[in-house]
Design a protein around this motif. Structure first.
Motif, PDB file in Angstrom:
ATOM      1  N   VAL A 321      53.762  44.976  44.764  1.00 54.18           N
ATOM      2  CA  VAL A 321      53.682  45.250  43.315  1.00 54.18           C
ATOM      3  C   VAL A 321      54.613  46.408  42.947  1.00 54.18           C
ATOM      4  O   VAL A 321      55.332  46.354  41.937  1.00 54.18           O
ATOM      5  N   ASP A 322      54.613  47.463  43.783  1.00 60.55           N
ATOM      6  CA  ASP A 322      55.531  48.595  43.559  1.00 60.55           C
ATOM      7  C   ASP A 322      56.981  48.120  43.494  1.00 60.55           C
ATOM      8  O   ASP A 322      57.798  48.656  42.743  1.00 60.55           O
ATOM      9  N   LEU A 362      50.086  53.902  36.296  1.00 59.59           N
ATOM     10  CA  LEU A 362      50.696  53.311  37.489  1.00 59.59           C
ATOM     11  C   LEU A 362      50.046  51.983  37.866  1.00 59.59           C
ATOM     12  O   LEU A 362      50.503  51.287  38.766  1.00 59.59           O
ATOM     13  N   GLY A 363      48.941  51.645  37.186  1.00 58.30           N
ATOM     14  CA  GLY A 363      48.096  50.517  37.622  1.00 58.30           C
ATOM     15  C   GLY A 363      48.677  49.149  37.327  1.00 58.30           C
ATOM     16  O   GLY A 363      49.724  48.995  36.698  1.00 58.30           O
ATOM     17  N   THR A 364      47.969  48.145  37.804  1.00 54.52           N
ATOM     18  CA  THR A 364      48.304  46.743  37.551  1.00 54.52           C
ATOM     19  C   THR A 364      47.007  45.994  37.317  1.00 54.52           C
ATOM     20  O   THR A 364      45.924  46.519  37.588  1.00 54.52           O
ATOM     21  N   LYS A 365      47.093  44.791  36.808  1.00 57.89           N
ATOM     22  CA  LYS A 365      45.886  43.983  36.633  1.00 57.89           C
ATOM     23  C   LYS A 365      45.572  43.247  37.936  1.00 57.89           C
ATOM     24  O   LYS A 365      46.479  42.737  38.603  1.00 57.89           O
ATOM     25  N   VAL A 366      44.290  43.196  38.287  1.00 60.62           N
ATOM     26  CA  VAL A 366      43.843  42.410  39.439  1.00 60.62           C
ATOM     27  C   VAL A 366      42.956  41.301  38.889  1.00 60.62           C
ATOM     28  O   VAL A 366      41.883  41.567  38.358  1.00 60.62           O
ATOM     29  N   GLY A 391      49.490  41.985  38.764  1.00 61.45           N
ATOM     30  CA  GLY A 391      50.272  42.137  39.991  1.00 61.45           C
ATOM     31  C   GLY A 391      49.578  41.495  41.177  1.00 61.45           C
ATOM     32  O   GLY A 391      50.214  41.094  42.146  1.00 61.45           O
ATOM     33  N   ILE A 392      48.235  41.413  41.096  1.00 60.55           N
ATOM     34  CA  ILE A 392      47.460  40.862  42.214  1.00 60.55           C
ATOM     35  C   ILE A 392      46.512  39.794  41.684  1.00 60.55           C
ATOM     36  O   ILE A 392      45.831  39.998  40.679  1.00 60.55           O
ATOM     37  N   VAL A 393      46.471  38.634  42.352  1.00 53.69           N
ATOM     38  CA  VAL A 393      45.504  37.595  42.016  1.00 53.69           C
ATOM     39  C   VAL A 393      44.749  37.225  43.288  1.00 53.69           C
ATOM     40  O   VAL A 393      45.333  37.124  44.361  1.00 53.69           O
ATOM     41  N   ILE A 394      43.442  37.075  43.141  1.00 56.79           N
ATOM     42  CA  ILE A 394      42.609  36.649  44.263  1.00 56.79           C
ATOM     43  C   ILE A 394      41.949  35.358  43.837  1.00 56.79           C
ATOM     44  O   ILE A 394      41.372  35.281  42.747  1.00 56.79           O
ATOM     45  N   GLY A 395      42.041  34.330  44.668  1.00 53.23           N
ATOM     46  CA  GLY A 395      41.474  33.058  44.241  1.00 53.23           C
ATOM     47  C   GLY A 395      41.223  32.101  45.377  1.00 53.23           C
ATOM     48  O   GLY A 395      41.461  32.399  46.549  1.00 53.23           O
ATOM     49  N   THR A 396      40.710  30.936  44.979  1.00 53.52           N
ATOM     50  CA  THR A 396      40.424  29.860  45.932  1.00 53.52           C
ATOM     51  C   THR A 396      41.537  28.819  45.814  1.00 53.52           C
ATOM     52  O   THR A 396      42.636  29.126  45.359  1.00 53.52           O
ATOM     53  N   HIS A 397      41.218  27.591  46.184  1.00 53.62           N
ATOM     54  CA  HIS A 397      42.192  26.498  46.076  1.00 53.62           C
ATOM     55  C   HIS A 397      42.731  26.344  44.657  1.00 53.62           C
ATOM     56  O   HIS A 397      43.775  25.727  44.446  1.00 53.62           O
ATOM     57  N   ALA A 398      42.015  26.904  43.688  1.00 53.10           N
ATOM     58  CA  ALA A 398      42.468  26.821  42.289  1.00 53.10           C
ATOM     59  C   ALA A 398      43.860  27.422  42.123  1.00 53.10           C
ATOM     60  O   ALA A 398      44.608  27.044  41.214  1.00 53.10           O
ATOM     61  N   LEU A 399      44.237  28.355  42.989  1.00 52.56           N
ATOM     62  CA  LEU A 399      45.570  28.977  42.912  1.00 52.56           C
ATOM     63  C   LEU A 399      46.688  27.969  43.161  1.00 52.56           C
ATOM     64  O   LEU A 399      47.830  28.191  42.777  1.00 52.56           O
TER      65      LEU A 399
END
Length: 740
Positions: A321-322, A362-366, A391-399
């Protein structure tokens, strides 16, 4: 006939249709090459008789023995005939029985004193071991008046090694041996895959000679030399395939993602209330080094349960992300995806609220992306990804779905690799403008040689230190059938943990709801494993056990249930309340196996523990002892004390070393299962090589393979090696490695 086609010749042409059909259907042998690579399982020394005292019941065996006596018995008022033959080898006796018209030939041939090789299935009749209607081959000299002739024949017989092949009921070992005799001249046409300098440098015999020696050895030294050569071939050709895959990856373009001083990562590190372990720092260095290159990282991060893999992965994601990219973490279940999202946003705090009120500059969306999200939340998450806000995504097969688009995907983190097919991993990686970097994580420890073989296209990092503050876990087997009072004591221990302010898990192999039962009826009844005493009843179920515990031994405690068929919001709600200490006992399926982190949970009771695999039990156990208080894991089983199932449980209870357990797990399964699964479900190519025992061979073959591929990536100067690779990598395996 050229050299390649000799091995590709269908067996039907040389052996006839009937034999070829049996070989194809029952032994998966189709060509001359297949049969020449169907090596003997062991060898009999003809002068030494097989011990009849060690015959396994209900198995198809081959024995060499001498006829002690033979007699015709009449039955059914003289209308039926039975020939009974007693064999001996000096240590034990075995009875053969032939019926009806089948008695005439053996009656003439199996005379007392004759020696022969017999094959059949061992059974018991009247408390005696017997072979019914075995096939046989006479081995000693025909009757002759010349003593010198007899001595010569017996001498020749005694001096030979007799190959015993992996056989089937329809085709005995010596009929396979006769078939091998027919195709053995083709061994001279074998294409030798080893570069000549390598073969001579290591003192290996040429391949045609190795095939001749393994099938028709004159001495035990012949067998050893042949096996050494063929073992090396299997390791080397596979390692060359993997080395070429790794080399091809280095030729792909990727955006280098170098860490930026004073960015998101530095801000995150400044917030950490602890220092990274030495292992975490070392592995982080390896990953950051890979991310800084202009070709895609392909790295496997394996670590013990609770060794801090998620922390290492998060710091890698923050680095990306940086550097202006996005990172995606693929989790196998919604519960785990939600757990990761919750723990990562908690660890990051205001750094996970980029662009939001109160968020850090400095943050990003998760963001979280799962299949069951509401339409509005899903639409917002997709928008955040395509614009780069997240900047960050956490997911299942939906990704993986087509509609998911990224602004600039730079890193894919796959959690629990074994839960995903290569197609899914590949689909997510294809969403980058250039191939993204790939970090694969697993908490299932893999022996070094298996990692080099199954995950040989990935560089490997190992986390084997537990972070400070983690407590030891005591594990015990609870024999519920033999000692029911032990189970009563187990529930008392759970109560004691709760009274001391802690929480507990109870794990069951089944949910126990109507939908599950309907599914089971539709599929038909699964055959029970004979080792399990408890197989007479269905596995214990979450809903039943939770009800029994709440009304019985754990009455008065706050008991909740969690399983995969609950609504996602309900699952998340239960996990939140358990993590917040609002429930005392969580009765669950293996949905809690990976990633669930509740430091206050100190006890786990696993019901019907013998129904789980070794690695799975180790994973489950890792959910307790995650805080400062010691952990307790109780493995409840009704399996008999002498059964293999109980031996597995004792092994788990005896050690917390996941790598040792993974070795035990592998030894109890056929290696081909491990390799076959990794190679797109096709039959394992390994016949002589053992991924457990041949660590030195695999490591040396890997080094040689890397050297050969670096010198000649296209193997232009090694056409024989290319031919061997083509034979190993059929279309399915090639696709597997390409997607790897």
């Amino acid at each position: 006939m050229d050299r390649v086609s000799a091995f590709d010749e269908p067996l039907k042409k040389l052996l006839g249709g009937a034999t070829a059909k049996v070989m194809a259907e029952h032994l998966d042998l189709h060509t001359v090459g297949d049969l020449l690579h169907h090596y003997p399982r062991r060898y009999e020394e003809r002068g030494r008789l097989t011990a009849l005292t060690e015959l396994p019941l209900d198995e198809h065996v081959t024995v060499i023995a001498q006829v002690a006596d033979a007699r015709i018995m009449m039955f059914n008022n003289g209308r039926g005939k039975r020939l009974e033959v007693t064999l001996t080898d000096g240590s034990g006796r075995l009875q053969l029985v032939f019926f009806g018209h089948g008695v005439h030939k053996p009656h003439k041939e199996l005379l007392p004193g004759r020696r022969a090789m017999f094959a059949g299935k061992v059974s018991v009749f009247n408390r005696k071991m017997q072979l019914a209607h075995p096939t046989y081959q006479l081995l000693d000299a025909k009757d002759t008046d010349d003593p010198a002739e007899v001595t010569e024949a017996v001498g020749a017989f005694a001096g030979q090694l007799l190959p015993i092949y992996p056989a089937c009921k329809q085709l005995d070992s010596w009929r396979i041996a006769k078939a091998v005799d027919t195709v053995l001249p083709s061994a001279q046409d074998a294409v030798d895959p080893l570069p000549e300098a390598l073969r001579e440098g290591r003192g290996f015999v040429p391949l045609p000679e190795a095939l001749l020696r393994i099938h028709r050895p004159q001495t035990k030294a012949d067998i050893a030399a042949a096996r050494d050569r063929l073992r090396w071939d299997e390791a080397f050709v596979l390692q060359v395939a993997l080395a070429r895959r790794r080399y091809a990856d280095t030729q792909l373009p990727a955006v280098a993602r170098r860490s930026v001083p004073g960015g998101l990562l530095d801000a995150f590190d400044a917030k950490l209330p602890f220092t990274l372990t030495e292992g975490q720092q070392k592995v982080t260095g390896e990953i950051f080094g890979d991310l800084a290159t202009e070709h895609p990282m392909h790295r496997l991060l394996q670590g013990e349960v609770g060794s801090g893999k998620t922390m290492v992965a998060l710091r890698a994601m923050l680095t990306v992300v940086d550097a202006g990219g996005q990172a995606a973490m693929l989790a196998p279940t919604e519960v785990l995806a939600q757990q990761h999202h919750r723990s990562i946003t908690e660890m990051m705090g205001e750094l996970a609220e980029g662009g939001m009120l109160g968020g850090s500059d400095l943050g990003t969306k998760v963001v979280l992306l799962t299949g069951s999200m509401g339409t509005a939340a899903r639409r917002q998450a997709l928008l955040d990804l395509v614009t780069g806000e997240a900047g960050i995504v956490i997911g299942t097969h939906a990704l993986i779905e087509d509609k998911v688009q990224f602004h600039d995907l730079g890193l894919v983190v796959v959690d629990e690799q074994h839960r995903f097919g290569v197609e899914q991993r590949d689909a997510l990686r294809s969403k980058g403008k250039q191939p993204p970097h790939l970090l694969v994580m697993t908490a299932t420890p893999i022996p070094r040689t298996v990692a080099m073989t199954v995950f040989g296209d990935l560089e490997t990092s190992v986390l084997d230190q537990l972070p400070a503050g983690r407590s030891p876990i005591a594990s015990h087997v609870v024999p519920a059938k033999d000692k029911p009072h032990f189970l009563s004591r187990a529930w008392e221990r759970v109560r004691e943990e709760v009274e001391n302010g802690h929480q507990a898990y109870v794990v069951c192999p089944r949910i126990g709801d109507d939908a599950e039962e309907a599914g089971k009826k539709g599929k038909g009844k699964k055959k029970a494993a004979p080792e399990d005493d408890a197989e007479k009843r269905p596995p214990l179920a979450v809903l039943d056990i939770a009800d029994q515990l709440a009304k019985g031994p754990l009455s008065g405690l706050r008991v909740e249930v969690l399983h995969g068929r609950m609504q996602p919001d309900d699952k998340d709600d239960v996990m939140r309340r358990f993590a917040a200490g609002e429930a005392d006992v969580l009765v669950a399926t293996t949905v809690i196996e990976v990633g669930v982190n509740v430091p206050n949970a100190t006890a786990m009771v696993i019901m019907d523990a013998d129904r789980f695999g070794v690695s799975q039990l180790h994973q489950l156990r890792g959910r307790v002892g995650r805080g400062s208080a010691p952990g307790l894991c109780l493995l409840v089983s009704e399996a008999h004390e002498a059964s293999p199932a109980r031996a597995r449980l004792s092994a788990v209870a005896a050690t917390l070393d996941g790598f040792e357990l993974s070795r035990i797990d592998l030894e109890q399964r056929r290696e081909g299962d491990v390799l076959g699964q990794a190679q797109s479900g096709v039959r394992s190519s390994l016949r002589v090589l053992s991924v457990i025992d041949d660590e030195e061979v695999i490591a040396a073959a890997r080094e040689e393979a890397v050297r050969v591929v670096a010198d000649d990536p296209g193997l232009e100067r090694l056409p024989e090696l290319r031919t061997a690779l083509d034979a190993l990598l059929d279309k399915d395996r090639e696709e597997y490695l390409d997607k790897g």
